[in-house]
Design an enzyme around this catalytic site. Sequence first.
Site, short mmCIF file in Angstrom:
data_model
loop_
_atom_site.label_atom_id
_atom_site.label_comp_id
_atom_site.label_asym_id
_atom_site.label_seq_id
_atom_site.Cartn_x
_atom_site.Cartn_y
_atom_site.Cartn_z
N HIS A 205 0.79 -1.23 0.00
CA HIS A 205 0.00 0.00 0.00
C HIS A 205 0.82 1.28 0.00
CE1 HIS A 205 0.82 -0.11 4.35
NE2 HIS A 205 0.59 1.18 4.33
C1 UD1 Z 1 -1.86 5.87 5.37
C2 UD1 Z 1 -0.56 6.34 6.01
C3 UD1 Z 1 0.42 5.21 6.04
C4 UD1 Z 1 -0.16 3.97 6.71
C5 UD1 Z 1 -1.50 3.62 6.08
C6 UD1 Z 1 -2.14 2.51 6.86
C7 UD1 Z 1 -0.09 8.72 5.56
C8 UD1 Z 1 0.74 9.67 4.82
N1 UD1 Z 1 0.04 7.42 5.22
O1 UD1 Z 1 -1.59 5.51 4.04
O2 UD1 Z 1 1.56 5.59 6.77
O3 UD1 Z 1 0.74 2.90 6.54
O4 UD1 Z 1 -2.37 4.75 6.11
O5 UD1 Z 1 -3.02 1.77 6.11
O6 UD1 Z 1 -0.85 9.10 6.42
N2 UD1 Z 1 -8.86 5.12 0.58
C9 UD1 Z 1 -10.13 4.63 0.41
N3 UD1 Z 1 -10.87 4.32 1.52
C10 UD1 Z 1 -10.41 4.51 2.79
C11 UD1 Z 1 -9.12 5.02 2.95
C12 UD1 Z 1 -8.35 5.32 1.83
O7 UD1 Z 1 -10.57 4.44 -0.72
O8 UD1 Z 1 -11.13 4.20 3.77
C13 UD1 Z 1 -8.04 5.40 -0.63
C14 UD1 Z 1 -8.22 6.82 -1.16
O9 UD1 Z 1 -8.18 6.78 -2.53
C15 UD1 Z 1 -6.97 7.51 -0.64
C16 UD1 Z 1 -5.94 6.38 -0.64
O10 UD1 Z 1 -6.67 5.21 -0.31
O11 UD1 Z 1 -6.58 8.59 -1.43
C17 UD1 Z 1 -4.81 6.59 0.35
O12 UD1 Z 1 -5.34 6.77 1.68
P1 UD1 Z 1 -4.52 7.65 2.74
O13 UD1 Z 1 -5.16 7.56 4.04
O14 UD1 Z 1 -4.26 9.00 2.20
O15 UD1 Z 1 -3.12 6.94 2.77
P2 UD1 Z 1 -2.75 5.40 3.00
O16 UD1 Z 1 -2.12 4.89 1.76
O17 UD1 Z 1 -3.92 4.67 3.54
N1 UDP Z 2 -4.28 -5.34 8.67
C1 UDP Z 2 -5.61 -5.78 8.75
N2 UDP Z 2 -6.26 -6.12 7.60
C2 UDP Z 2 -5.67 -6.06 6.37
C3 UDP Z 2 -4.33 -5.60 6.30
C4 UDP Z 2 -3.66 -5.24 7.46
O1 UDP Z 2 -6.16 -5.86 9.85
O2 UDP Z 2 -6.33 -6.38 5.36
C5 UDP Z 2 -3.59 -4.99 9.90
C6 UDP Z 2 -2.27 -5.69 10.10
O3 UDP Z 2 -2.46 -6.95 10.72
C7 UDP Z 2 -1.52 -4.73 10.99
C8 UDP Z 2 -2.01 -3.37 10.52
O4 UDP Z 2 -3.24 -3.62 9.85
O5 UDP Z 2 -1.86 -4.89 12.34
C9 UDP Z 2 -1.02 -2.77 9.58
O6 UDP Z 2 -1.61 -1.70 8.92
P1 UDP Z 2 -1.10 -1.16 7.50
O7 UDP Z 2 -0.34 -2.20 6.80
O8 UDP Z 2 -2.29 -0.59 6.83
O9 UDP Z 2 -0.19 0.07 7.92
P2 UDP Z 2 1.32 0.24 8.44
O10 UDP Z 2 1.55 -0.70 9.57
O11 UDP Z 2 2.22 0.00 7.27
O12 UDP Z 2 1.38 1.67 8.84
#
Ligand code: UD1
Ligand code: UDP
Length: 363
Positions: free
Chosen positions: A212
């Site tokens: 992601h």
């Molecule tokens: C964010 C965090 C990242 C973390 C991740 C956990 C930042 C800069 N990044 O990344 O550190 O590892 O969360 O998962 O804060 N979207 C949806 N539905 C949702 C949420 C997101 O469709 O409920 C899509 C949208 O198109 C959005 C994209 O995902 O633009 C990215 O979401 P965003 O929260 O900006 O960043 P993450 O990649 O989730």
């Molecule tokens: N996770 C989850 N469902 C998923 C993918 C990840 O519950 O489909 C959990 C995972 O077990 C871990 C956390 O989400 O506890 C990690 O989140 P993510 O990878 O989104 O973010 P990061 O840790 O890289 O910030």
Amino acid sequence: MKLLTVVGARPQFIKAAVVSRAIAGFNERRHVDGRIQEVLVHTGQHYEDGMSAVFFRELGIPAPAYHLGVGSGPHGQQTGRMLDGLERVMQQAGPDCVLVYGDTNSTLAGGLAASKLQIPIAHVEAGLRSYNRAMPEEINRIIVDHLSTLLFCPTTRSVKNLSCEGITKGVHLVGDVMYDSLLHNQERAGQKDGILKSLGVRPGQYALATIHRAQTTDHPETLRNILVALGYLGLPVLVPLHPRTKAALRTAGVDRPSGEVRLVSPVSYHEMLALERHARLILTDSGGVQKEAFLLRVPCVTLRNETEWEETVEAGWNRLAGTDPDRIVTAARASLAEGPTDPGHPYGDGHAAEAILEVLAGV
Ligand code: UD1
Ligand code: UDP
């Protein structure tokens, strides 16, 4: 004392659940005067049921007192909206301390809003560094660490990282709340083993992959390369898709991979722990998933060139492979061939949340 907790993204719900539960336990043992009142604020960074509400239900997290509903957007716009909402909420709630987790834009906004209002900030997962400033998370961590009064570090390395930046005051080595969480939820995750059958895989006979990070999903060629590599592992590969990745795969024209690569919807935390525990191999660019692989003793290939969780690499359970398909396949084969090593216990004793509360209660 009144504590205002800011969460917004999937891993933050999991981490906050651990500390909120510890607060409830702490309050039970205290007279009314010594209790901690927690005000939970959800920025709305993640909002789909499978990225947010499912964690509140499964982990019994109380409904947030405030939900800002910020949603997705470019970094500046998203962080700016959060800042605006959080400033108002903080002025209204008047907390003694603001608690933030990790390195997301919600963490940054929480830290900035509190610092402008001169409210002390407590940062859980302080001191982590990838030393790659192209990652938005690295910028968020550095800024929030430098604004924080209390810095709760998961590892000795994170304490050292802070010290190298001149931060030594308010630093507490407490261990990793994700380890607490894993220990607490392991049994209930065991009841979700049925997910393997429903996704058509058998224990020990599949790989699990998550992707992601912006560095990966923003480049169609990189995404294609990763999918090609996953198709060469010789095992079924389950890929629970972050919505960002789902959209990016469609754009890259690889949302229908052939063969053994199976794209599925994001799963709940307990389901994820069940899938991780029984996987033969994990491939990921997630911070949390790398660490869970290590804690569950499943070999991991990290689809990045660096990690803030170096202990997992040093212990021999994690290989950094970047996004080149040949490197990924080579690392995966090496991981599958190698026998187990003793990984040690770099992430604390499973009581990080209690250690955090002891410090907070003294503020
Ligand atoms: C964010 C965090 C990242 C973390 C991740 C956990 C930042 C800069 N990044 O990344 O550190 O590892 O969360 O998962 O804060 N979207 C949806 N539905 C949702 C949420 C997101 O469709 O409920 C899509 C949208 O198109 C959005 C994209 O995902 O633009 C990215 O979401 P965003 O929260 O900006 O960043 P993450 O990649 O989730
Ligand atoms: N996770 C989850 N469902 C998923 C993918 C990840 O519950 O489909 C959990 C995972 O077990 C871990 C956390 O989400 O506890 C990690 O989140 P993510 O990878 O989104 O973010 P990061 O840790 O890289 O910030």
